[in-house]
Design a protein around this motif. Structure first.
Motif, mmCIF file in Angstrom:
data_model
loop_
_atom_site.group_PDB
_atom_site.id
_atom_site.type_symbol
_atom_site.label_atom_id
_atom_site.label_comp_id
_atom_site.label_asym_id
_atom_site.label_seq_id
_atom_site.Cartn_x
_atom_site.Cartn_y
_atom_site.Cartn_z
ATOM 1 N N LEU A 192 0.695 -1.180 -0.152
ATOM 2 C CA LEU A 192 -0.099 -0.084 -0.004
ATOM 3 C C LEU A 192 0.620 1.345 -0.079
ATOM 4 C CD1 LEU A 192 -2.953 1.357 0.347
ATOM 5 C CD2 LEU A 192 -2.104 1.430 2.958
ATOM 6 N N ILE A 193 1.738 1.173 0.810
ATOM 7 C CA ILE A 193 2.552 2.449 0.830
ATOM 8 C C ILE A 193 3.436 2.633 -0.412
ATOM 9 C CG2 ILE A 193 4.721 3.483 2.212
ATOM 10 C CD1 ILE A 193 3.763 2.095 4.681
ATOM 11 N N VAL A 194 4.071 1.630 -1.052
ATOM 12 C CA VAL A 194 4.783 1.716 -2.187
ATOM 13 C C VAL A 194 3.919 2.233 -3.251
ATOM 14 C CG1 VAL A 194 6.122 0.412 -3.917
ATOM 15 C CG2 VAL A 194 6.650 0.153 -1.393
ATOM 16 N N GLY A 195 2.748 1.801 -3.290
ATOM 17 C CA GLY A 195 1.869 2.000 -4.454
ATOM 18 C C GLY A 195 1.389 3.322 -4.212
ATOM 19 N N LEU A 196 1.158 3.996 -2.996
ATOM 20 C CA LEU A 196 0.849 5.454 -2.627
ATOM 21 C C LEU A 196 2.071 6.065 -3.149
ATOM 22 C CD1 LEU A 196 -1.217 7.462 -1.475
ATOM 23 C CD2 LEU A 196 0.043 7.192 0.698
ATOM 24 N N LEU A 197 3.095 5.977 -2.795
ATOM 25 C CA LEU A 197 4.423 6.717 -3.310
ATOM 26 C C LEU A 197 4.426 6.966 -4.738
ATOM 27 C CD1 LEU A 197 6.893 5.623 -0.489
ATOM 28 C CD2 LEU A 197 5.792 8.001 -0.851
ATOM 29 N N ILE A 198 4.340 5.790 -5.304
ATOM 30 C CA ILE A 198 4.139 5.730 -6.877
ATOM 31 C C ILE A 198 3.458 6.390 -7.411
ATOM 32 C CG2 ILE A 198 4.207 4.297 -8.899
ATOM 33 C CD1 ILE A 198 6.823 3.822 -7.425
ATOM 34 N N SER A 199 2.115 6.610 -6.844
ATOM 35 C CA SER A 199 0.988 7.371 -7.392
ATOM 36 C C SER A 199 1.121 8.765 -7.156
ATOM 37 C CB SER A 199 -0.221 7.064 -6.905
ATOM 38 O OG SER A 199 -0.726 5.558 -7.054
ATOM 39 N N ILE A 200 1.875 9.120 -6.102
ATOM 40 C CA ILE A 200 2.205 10.745 -5.964
ATOM 41 C C ILE A 200 3.435 10.935 -6.915
ATOM 42 C CG2 ILE A 200 3.041 12.066 -4.412
ATOM 43 C CD1 ILE A 200 1.885 10.651 -2.006
ATOM 44 N N PHE A 201 4.261 10.050 -7.116
ATOM 45 C CA PHE A 201 5.311 10.234 -8.097
ATOM 46 C C PHE A 201 4.558 10.558 -9.303
ATOM 47 C CE2 PHE A 201 8.336 8.539 -11.280
ATOM 48 C CZ PHE A 201 9.305 9.708 -11.353
ATOM 49 N N GLN A 202 3.693 9.616 -9.872
ATOM 50 C CA GLN A 202 3.069 9.783 -10.966
ATOM 51 C C GLN A 202 2.260 11.199 -11.278
ATOM 52 O OE1 GLN A 202 0.892 6.078 -11.550
ATOM 53 N NE2 GLN A 202 2.280 5.254 -13.084
ATOM 54 N N THR A 203 1.601 11.561 -10.319
ATOM 55 C CA THR A 203 0.998 12.651 -10.314
ATOM 56 C C THR A 203 1.693 14.017 -10.450
ATOM 57 O OG1 THR A 203 -0.783 11.576 -8.937
ATOM 58 C CG2 THR A 203 -0.822 13.993 -8.898
ATOM 59 N N VAL A 204 2.882 13.930 -9.588
ATOM 60 C CA VAL A 204 3.761 15.092 -9.793
ATOM 61 C C VAL A 204 4.428 15.283 -11.305
ATOM 62 C CG1 VAL A 204 5.921 16.074 -8.853
ATOM 63 C CG2 VAL A 204 4.212 15.202 -7.226
ATOM 64 N N THR A 205 4.859 14.010 -11.728
ATOM 65 C CA THR A 205 5.648 14.043 -12.884
ATOM 66 C C THR A 205 4.713 13.873 -14.094
ATOM 67 O OG1 THR A 205 5.776 11.953 -12.799
ATOM 68 C CG2 THR A 205 7.658 13.344 -12.007
ATOM 69 N N SER A 206 3.409 13.858 -13.917
ATOM 70 C CA SER A 206 2.313 13.794 -14.838
ATOM 71 C C SER A 206 2.717 12.371 -15.798
ATOM 72 C CB SER A 206 2.184 15.036 -15.835
ATOM 73 O OG SER A 206 1.823 16.065 -15.090
ATOM 74 N N ILE A 207 3.148 11.464 -15.643
ATOM 75 C CA ILE A 207 3.304 10.249 -15.940
ATOM 76 C C ILE A 207 2.281 9.336 -15.650
ATOM 77 C CG2 ILE A 207 4.647 8.128 -16.236
ATOM 78 C CD1 ILE A 207 7.116 9.586 -15.271
ATOM 79 N N GLN A 208 1.485 8.901 -16.988
ATOM 80 C CA GLN A 208 0.275 8.220 -16.841
ATOM 81 C C GLN A 208 0.397 7.045 -17.392
ATOM 82 O OE1 GLN A 208 -2.323 9.433 -15.239
ATOM 83 N NE2 GLN A 208 -1.346 11.219 -14.850
ATOM 84 N N GLU A 209 1.428 6.217 -16.749
ATOM 85 C CA GLU A 209 1.733 4.848 -17.173
ATOM 86 C C GLU A 209 0.986 3.909 -16.108
ATOM 87 O OE1 GLU A 209 2.914 1.588 -19.273
ATOM 88 O OE2 GLU A 209 2.887 3.570 -19.972
#
Length: 89
Positions: free
Chosen positions: A29-46
């Motif tokens: 859960l924590i890793v998924g949340l961190l990756i989601s925040i990273f995707q949101t900040v960098t606008s990567i939608q993969e």
């Protein structure tokens, strides 16, 4: 063996499953949340970007916590088998 005994064993087994699986699920859960925040900040939608870090984090947490998990399960099974004569009455 009464219904109370069966209920107690089932309750202990379910609590053990929750206790053993909770650390792995929290890491995922924590890793998924961190990756989601990273995707949101960098606008990567993969969508597949989260799989590899999650798999690695879960694998590492199993390596770290595997001994504790196996000990918990073994103690539960030893407790069940040592009281087996009480359950057959």
């Amino acid at each position: 063996m009464s219904i109370d005994d069966v209920t107690a064993i089932a309750s202990d087994a379910l609590f053990l499953v929750i206790k053993v699986s909770a650390p792995i699920l929290l890491v995922s859960l924590i890793v998924g949340l961190l990756i989601s925040i990273f995707q949101t900040v960098t606008s990567i939608q993969e969508q597949t970007l989260t799989f590899v870090p999650k798999i690695l984090a879960v694998f590492l947490s199993i390596i770290v916590l595997g001994n504790w998990m196996l000990t918990q399960i073994t103690e539960f099974m030893n407790r069940l088998w040592s009281n087996f004569s009480l359950y057959t009455r």
